[in-house]
Design a protein around this motif. Structure first.
Motif, mmCIF file in Angstrom:
data_model
loop_
_atom_site.group_PDB
_atom_site.id
_atom_site.type_symbol
_atom_site.label_atom_id
_atom_site.label_comp_id
_atom_site.label_asym_id
_atom_site.label_seq_id
_atom_site.Cartn_x
_atom_site.Cartn_y
_atom_site.Cartn_z
ATOM 1 N N ARG A 6 48.806 24.069 51.715
ATOM 2 C CA ARG A 6 49.181 23.655 50.358
ATOM 3 C C ARG A 6 50.319 22.643 50.394
ATOM 4 O O ARG A 6 50.342 21.690 49.620
ATOM 5 C CB ARG A 6 49.604 24.877 49.528
ATOM 6 N N ALA A 7 51.264 22.864 51.301
ATOM 7 C CA ALA A 7 52.394 21.945 51.409
ATOM 8 C C ALA A 7 51.931 20.550 51.809
ATOM 9 O O ALA A 7 52.380 19.544 51.254
ATOM 10 C CB ALA A 7 53.407 22.477 52.429
ATOM 11 N N ARG A 8 51.000 20.486 52.760
ATOM 12 C CA ARG A 8 50.465 19.179 53.170
ATOM 13 C C ARG A 8 49.720 18.516 52.022
ATOM 14 O O ARG A 8 49.840 17.302 51.805
ATOM 15 C CB ARG A 8 49.556 19.355 54.392
ATOM 16 N N ASP A 9 48.958 19.306 51.275
ATOM 17 C CA ASP A 9 48.231 18.762 50.119
ATOM 18 C C ASP A 9 49.200 18.273 49.048
ATOM 19 O O ASP A 9 48.973 17.239 48.410
ATOM 20 C CB ASP A 9 47.295 19.823 49.534
ATOM 21 N N ASN A 10 50.291 19.006 48.845
ATOM 22 C CA ASN A 10 51.286 18.619 47.847
ATOM 23 C C ASN A 10 51.890 17.256 48.181
ATOM 24 O O ASN A 10 52.066 16.401 47.308
ATOM 25 C CB ASN A 10 52.399 19.664 47.765
ATOM 26 N N TYR A 17 61.711 19.206 57.855
ATOM 27 C CA TYR A 17 61.893 20.084 56.701
ATOM 28 C C TYR A 17 61.500 21.468 57.185
ATOM 29 O O TYR A 17 60.359 21.703 57.595
ATOM 30 C CB TYR A 17 60.993 19.623 55.549
ATOM 31 N N ALA A 18 62.455 22.402 57.170
ATOM 32 C CA ALA A 18 62.204 23.725 57.731
ATOM 33 C C ALA A 18 62.269 24.788 56.655
ATOM 34 O O ALA A 18 63.141 24.762 55.777
ATOM 35 C CB ALA A 18 63.229 24.027 58.817
ATOM 36 N N ARG A 19 61.345 25.732 56.714
ATOM 37 C CA ARG A 19 61.319 26.875 55.812
ATOM 38 C C ARG A 19 61.402 28.131 56.651
ATOM 39 O O ARG A 19 60.448 28.490 57.338
ATOM 40 C CB ARG A 19 60.039 26.869 54.984
ATOM 41 N N ALA A 20 62.562 28.774 56.645
ATOM 42 C CA ALA A 20 62.788 29.965 57.460
ATOM 43 C C ALA A 20 62.675 31.211 56.595
ATOM 44 O O ALA A 20 63.054 31.208 55.417
ATOM 45 C CB ALA A 20 64.162 29.908 58.121
ATOM 46 N N TYR A 21 62.183 32.268 57.195
ATOM 47 C CA TYR A 21 61.945 33.511 56.460
ATOM 48 C C TYR A 21 63.231 34.042 55.836
ATOM 49 O O TYR A 21 63.248 34.477 54.686
ATOM 50 C CB TYR A 21 61.358 34.552 57.424
ATOM 51 N N LEU A 60 68.629 23.095 48.200
ATOM 52 C CA LEU A 60 68.561 23.989 47.050
ATOM 53 C C LEU A 60 67.489 23.580 46.043
ATOM 54 O O LEU A 60 67.024 24.397 45.252
ATOM 55 C CB LEU A 60 69.922 24.041 46.353
ATOM 56 N N ILE A 61 67.106 22.301 46.063
ATOM 57 C CA ILE A 61 66.145 21.789 45.076
ATOM 58 C C ILE A 61 64.838 21.362 45.733
ATOM 59 O O ILE A 61 63.759 21.820 45.355
ATOM 60 C CB ILE A 61 66.731 20.590 44.296
ATOM 61 N N PHE A 62 64.934 20.473 46.726
ATOM 62 C CA PHE A 62 63.741 19.901 47.344
ATOM 63 C C PHE A 62 62.863 20.993 47.949
ATOM 64 O O PHE A 62 63.339 21.881 48.656
ATOM 65 C CB PHE A 62 64.131 18.897 48.426
ATOM 66 N N SER A 63 61.568 20.895 47.670
ATOM 67 C CA SER A 63 60.627 21.874 48.209
ATOM 68 C C SER A 63 59.231 21.266 48.205
ATOM 69 O O SER A 63 58.892 20.478 47.334
ATOM 70 C CB SER A 63 60.637 23.151 47.362
ATOM 71 N N ILE A 64 58.439 21.652 49.199
ATOM 72 C CA ILE A 64 57.031 21.249 49.193
ATOM 73 C C ILE A 64 56.120 22.470 49.083
ATOM 74 O O ILE A 64 54.909 22.340 49.083
ATOM 75 C CB ILE A 64 56.652 20.401 50.431
ATOM 76 N N ASP A 65 56.704 23.662 48.977
ATOM 77 C CA ASP A 65 55.909 24.876 48.816
ATOM 78 C C ASP A 65 56.785 25.976 48.221
ATOM 79 O O ASP A 65 57.436 26.701 48.967
ATOM 80 C CB ASP A 65 55.329 25.330 50.152
ATOM 81 N N PRO A 66 56.839 26.104 46.888
ATOM 82 C CA PRO A 66 56.123 25.312 45.872
ATOM 83 C C PRO A 66 56.723 23.910 45.767
ATOM 84 O O PRO A 66 57.875 23.700 46.140
ATOM 85 C CB PRO A 66 56.348 26.114 44.590
ATOM 86 N N PRO A 67 55.961 22.948 45.253
ATOM 87 C CA PRO A 67 56.425 21.571 45.265
ATOM 88 C C PRO A 67 57.515 21.279 44.245
ATOM 89 O O PRO A 67 57.425 21.688 43.089
ATOM 90 C CB PRO A 67 55.155 20.778 44.949
ATOM 91 N N ASP A 68 58.570 20.615 44.681
ATOM 92 C CA ASP A 68 59.550 20.009 43.787
ATOM 93 C C ASP A 68 59.933 18.680 44.412
ATOM 94 O O ASP A 68 60.776 18.614 45.315
ATOM 95 C CB ASP A 68 60.779 20.886 43.599
#
Length: 219
Positions: free
Chosen positions: A69-73, A145-149, A183-191
């Motif tokens: 989903r992140a890649r699609d976003n 861009y890293a998303r850690a648990y 705190l704001i930027f995100s690709i999953d969910p997208p912002d």
């Protein structure tokens, strides 16, 4: 003392006039865009081996779906490359890199295209031929861009720095990862709103500052 001074004069006289008059240079290269990495819950757990296989498989499937989903976003966004090479170049040009890295008087040359990975890892001499009497370089090797648990979203950057002075080989070198929380930027969910895009560029600049602070602490 007199003989040493005479030797210095002779060495300077042996240099071409263009080299004698040229300023010192700091050459800077951006990375090839931004990658993305996710740390799954089962990867960060110290007791991962005890998690039942079925639960682990479910977590893996959910995480892989989120990555897709992140890649699609990003692909569907009007800004598919928030930290593209061009964006990095502009951010690097906005920073007083010579002063940050302890190189006052160096002219900063920010290149528009990344170095090849093989060049970064195998070339031990200057990356460019220049008449500058002293030379240093800074390479943005990786941007993620890293998303850690446990720790949320961060922008991670790996910098490589070499200072040759007037020598043929580096007199000092340093490379390390640095990161800044998002705190704001995100690709999953997208912002990918303008504030989010501004934040990730600001994080990139902050990472450069953090790297320079670590460099100054080294002996």
């Amino acid at each position: 003392m007199r003989s040493a001074f005479s030797a210095l004069l002779l060495s300077c006289a042996a240099l071409p006039a263009s080299a004698q008059d040229a300023p010192c240079e700091l050459h800077v290269w951006p990375a090839d865009g931004m990658g993305s990495v996710r740390q799954r819950a089962f990867e960060s757990s110290p007791s991962a081996g005890l998690i039942p296989a079925l639960i682990k498989q479910s977590q893996q499937k959910s995480a892989d779906a989120a990555d897709e989903r992140a890649r699609d976003n990003l692909a569907a966004s009007a800004t598919p490359e928030p930290m593209s090479t061009a964006v990095q170049v502009e951010a690097l040009k906005s920073l007083p890199l010579a002063d940050m890295l302890g190189l006052p008087g160096h002219v900063v040359v920010v290149h528009d295209t990344p170095l090849e990975s093989r060049t970064i890892r195998t070339v031990r001499t200057r990356y460019v031929e220049t008449v500058a009497p002293c030379y240093a370089d800074l390479v943005v090797d990786d941007v993620f861009y890293a998303r850690a648990y446990a720790n949320g979203r961060t922008l991670k950057t790996f910098y490589r720095f070499r200072d040759f002075g007037a020598q043929a080989a580096p007199v000092r070198s340093f490379g390390t990862w640095v990161d800044t929380k998002l705190l704001i930027f995100s690709i999953d969910p997208p912002d990918l709103s303008q504030p989010a895009l501004d934040e990730i560029v600001s994080a990139f600049r902050t990472n450069a500052t953090r790297f320079s602070e670590l460099l100054r602490k080294r002996p």
